[in-house]
Enzyme design. Structure first.
Site, PDB file in Angstrom:
ATOM      1  N   MET A 188      -9.100   7.988   0.005  1.00 46.24           N
ATOM      2  CA  MET A 188     -10.228   8.270   1.128  1.00 46.24           C
ATOM      3  C   MET A 188     -10.473   9.891   1.221  1.00 46.24           C
ATOM      4  O   MET A 188      -9.775  10.831   0.746  1.00 46.24           O
ATOM      5  CB  MET A 188      -9.218   8.461   2.510  1.00 46.24           C
ATOM      6  CG  MET A 188      -8.354   7.075   2.760  1.00 46.24           C
ATOM      7  SD  MET A 188      -7.818   7.050   4.168  1.00 46.24           S
ATOM      8  CE  MET A 188      -6.754   5.455   4.131  1.00 46.24           C
ATOM      9  N   HIS A 201      -1.089  -1.125  -4.368  1.00 48.16           N
ATOM     10  CA  HIS A 201      -2.458  -0.795  -3.812  1.00 48.16           C
ATOM     11  C   HIS A 201      -2.562   0.511  -3.395  1.00 48.16           C
ATOM     12  O   HIS A 201      -1.646   1.031  -2.699  1.00 48.16           O
ATOM     13  CB  HIS A 201      -2.557  -1.681  -2.507  1.00 48.16           C
ATOM     14  CG  HIS A 201      -3.890  -1.448  -1.860  1.00 48.16           C
ATOM     15  ND1 HIS A 201      -5.058  -2.529  -2.168  1.00 48.16           N
ATOM     16  CD2 HIS A 201      -4.385  -1.022  -0.727  1.00 48.16           C
ATOM     17  CE1 HIS A 201      -6.033  -2.296  -1.235  1.00 48.16           C
ATOM     18  NE2 HIS A 201      -5.456  -1.154  -0.418  1.00 48.16           N
ATOM     19  N   MET A 209     -11.459  -6.175   5.096  1.00 47.10           N
ATOM     20  CA  MET A 209     -10.761  -5.057   5.942  1.00 47.10           C
ATOM     21  C   MET A 209     -10.550  -5.851   7.280  1.00 47.10           C
ATOM     22  O   MET A 209     -11.624  -5.998   7.976  1.00 47.10           O
ATOM     23  CB  MET A 209     -11.770  -3.634   6.155  1.00 47.10           C
ATOM     24  CG  MET A 209     -11.872  -2.957   5.188  1.00 47.10           C
ATOM     25  SD  MET A 209     -10.472  -2.435   4.230  1.00 47.10           S
ATOM     26  CE  MET A 209      -9.448  -1.743   5.367  1.00 47.10           C
ATOM     27  N   HIS A 266      -8.303   1.011  -4.243  1.00 45.93           N
ATOM     28  CA  HIS A 266      -9.332   0.866  -3.232  1.00 45.93           C
ATOM     29  C   HIS A 266     -10.014   2.298  -2.666  1.00 45.93           C
ATOM     30  O   HIS A 266      -9.453   3.205  -2.010  1.00 45.93           O
ATOM     31  CB  HIS A 266      -8.455   0.273  -1.972  1.00 45.93           C
ATOM     32  CG  HIS A 266      -9.333   0.100  -0.681  1.00 45.93           C
ATOM     33  ND1 HIS A 266      -8.689  -0.126   0.562  1.00 45.93           N
ATOM     34  CD2 HIS A 266     -10.643   0.117  -0.346  1.00 45.93           C
ATOM     35  CE1 HIS A 266      -9.618  -0.423   1.518  1.00 45.93           C
ATOM     36  NE2 HIS A 266     -11.000  -0.240   0.928  1.00 45.93           N
ATOM     37  N   ASP A 281      -6.661  -6.572   4.111  1.00 40.02           N
ATOM     38  CA  ASP A 281      -6.314  -5.208   3.856  1.00 40.02           C
ATOM     39  C   ASP A 281      -6.220  -4.615   5.441  1.00 40.02           C
ATOM     40  O   ASP A 281      -7.175  -4.428   5.989  1.00 40.02           O
ATOM     41  CB  ASP A 281      -7.037  -4.235   3.159  1.00 40.02           C
ATOM     42  CG  ASP A 281      -6.471  -2.953   2.815  1.00 40.02           C
ATOM     43  OD1 ASP A 281      -5.442  -2.684   3.323  1.00 40.02           O
ATOM     44  OD2 ASP A 281      -7.217  -2.121   2.403  1.00 40.02           O
ATOM     45  N   ASP A 337      -4.712   3.630  -1.905  1.00 39.31           N
ATOM     46  CA  ASP A 337      -5.948   3.810  -0.853  1.00 39.31           C
ATOM     47  C   ASP A 337      -6.341   5.309  -1.353  1.00 39.31           C
ATOM     48  O   ASP A 337      -5.847   6.312  -0.740  1.00 39.31           O
ATOM     49  CB  ASP A 337      -5.474   3.781   0.529  1.00 39.31           C
ATOM     50  CG  ASP A 337      -5.192   2.145   0.848  1.00 39.31           C
ATOM     51  OD1 ASP A 337      -6.142   1.405   0.608  1.00 39.31           O
ATOM     52  OD2 ASP A 337      -4.190   1.977   1.043  1.00 39.31           O
ATOM     53  N   MET A 356     -12.134   4.443  -0.559  1.00 41.80           N
ATOM     54  CA  MET A 356     -12.947   4.603   0.513  1.00 41.80           C
ATOM     55  C   MET A 356     -13.610   5.811   0.498  1.00 41.80           C
ATOM     56  O   MET A 356     -13.099   6.722   1.475  1.00 41.80           O
ATOM     57  CB  MET A 356     -11.805   4.481   1.813  1.00 41.80           C
ATOM     58  CG  MET A 356     -11.533   2.915   2.065  1.00 41.80           C
ATOM     59  SD  MET A 356      -9.840   3.150   3.046  1.00 41.80           S
ATOM     60  CE  MET A 356      -8.775   3.048   1.815  1.00 41.80           C
ATOM     61  N   SER A 400       0.874  -1.241  -0.054  1.00 41.46           N
ATOM     62  CA  SER A 400      -0.046   0.021   0.063  1.00 41.46           C
ATOM     63  C   SER A 400       0.868   1.018  -0.069  1.00 41.46           C
ATOM     64  O   SER A 400       1.633   1.371   1.006  1.00 41.46           O
ATOM     65  CB  SER A 400      -0.914  -0.046   1.074  1.00 41.46           C
ATOM     66  OG  SER A 400      -1.354   1.264   1.396  1.00 41.46           O
TER      67      SER A 400
HETATM   68  C1  DX5 Z   1      -6.500   1.282   5.344  1.00 35.06           C
HETATM   69  C2  DX5 Z   1      -6.134   1.163   4.083  1.00 35.06           C
HETATM   70  C3  DX5 Z   1      -5.041   0.052   4.103  1.00 35.06           C
HETATM   71  C4  DX5 Z   1      -3.812   0.473   4.802  1.00 35.06           C
HETATM   72  C5  DX5 Z   1      -2.991  -0.735   5.470  1.00 35.06           C
HETATM   73  O1  DX5 Z   1      -7.662   2.281   5.503  1.00 35.06           O
HETATM   74  O2  DX5 Z   1      -6.880   0.313   3.230  1.00 35.06           O
HETATM   75  O3  DX5 Z   1      -4.499  -0.396   2.663  1.00 35.06           O
HETATM   76  O4  DX5 Z   1      -2.707   1.275   3.967  1.00 35.06           O
HETATM   77  O5  DX5 Z   1      -1.925  -0.205   5.761  1.00 35.06           O
HETATM   78  P1  DX5 Z   1      -1.137  -1.303   6.992  1.00 35.06           P
HETATM   79  O6  DX5 Z   1      -0.511  -2.218   6.289  1.00 35.06           O
HETATM   80  O7  DX5 Z   1      -0.118  -0.251   7.462  1.00 35.06           O
HETATM   81  O8  DX5 Z   1      -2.124  -1.507   7.966  1.00 35.06           O
HETATM   82 ZN    ZN Z   2      -6.724  -0.324   1.136  1.00 36.18          ZN
END
Ligand code: DX5
Ligand code: ZN
Length: 216
Positions: A36, A32, A136, A65, A174, A34, A67, A7
């Site tokens: 948000m 990956h 998750m 991903h 994840d 993320d 969110m 990620s």
């Molecule tokens: C959390 C994200 C993850 C995050 C994982 O909301 O969706 O992808 O980056 O990070 P680690 O591996 O550090 O928990």
């Molecule tokens: Zn993620």
């Protein structure tokens, strides 16, 4: 052998090119990414311009991903930015089936993410339409949290559902994946491991990726 998806949330944004090059030369399979929005999750990360640049920096699969609320409004834009896989949250979609069809019609693989409190039973009627389920294993919004152990039970349940329905969907885990718990996660039935802090927080990210890759 699991698919390893570091990620980039835990990458160094001042040296993104270097981190992309590191991943390109490593055994990492996917990037990956993320996204948000500060509404679906209590944090804001990065969005379209950053993903457009990352797309130029790699030929590996870009696993995006989302969110975010109302992901259907942005599916085309993420396709244009270079997403190969687009994952939306079940909790953010009133019309999940329509959202999945939209993503596939745009030429991307479609994923559904489920929060820790969401039962995998809710996937029964969509399991044959999707390419990926992102389970998750932390509450989404932040990297560096602890793996929620109950996830292992959910992986097994989901695996059973996939086998029973002859679905081809991959199970992605994840959040909170470490070198210590990765083997048990794979053993429970996971196909894809996302790892942020475990990779980018280590002294030798390339070696850490190789170690994750060697587990089976
Ligand atoms: C959390 C994200 C993850 C995050 C994982 O909301 O969706 O992808 O980056 O990070 P680690 O591996 O550090 O928990
Ligand atoms: Zn993620």
């Amino acid at each position: 052998m699991a698919i390893i998806a570091p990620s980039l949330l835990a990458a160094n944004f001042l040296h993104l090119q270097q981190d992309c090059d590191m991943l390109n030369h490593s055994e990492a399979d996917w990037f990956h990414l993320d996204v948000m929005d500060g509404r679906f999750v209590p944090n804001i990360s990065f969005g379209l311009p950053v993903i457009t640049q990352i797309r130029k920096a790699t030929k590996k699969v870009c696993d995006v991903h989302l969110m975010i609320e109302e992901p259907e409004k942005y599916a085309q834009a993420f396709k244009d930015a270079g997403a190969d896989i687009l994952t939306v949250h079940i909790e953010a979609c009133n019309h999940l089936h329509r959202n999945i069809q939209q993503i596939k019609q745009l030429g991307m693989k479609a994923g559904v993410a489920v929060n820790p409190h969401t039962s995998v039973d809710l996937l029964a009627d969509i399991i044959n339409d999707i390419d990926l389920i992102c389970l998750m294993s932390v509450n989404p919004g932040f990297g560096g949290q602890h793996f929620i152990p109950h996830t292992l039970k959910k992986i097994k349940q989901l695996k059973e559902m996939i086998v029973t329905n002859k679905s081809t969907a991959l199970i992605e885990i994840d959040g909170g994946v470490t070198l210590e718990n990765a083997a048990s996660i794979i053993h429970a039935g996971a196909d894809v491991l996302v790892a942020g802090n475990t990779v980018f927080g280590s002294n030798n990210p390339t070696e850490t990726i190789a170690k994750l890759k060697s587990l089976s």
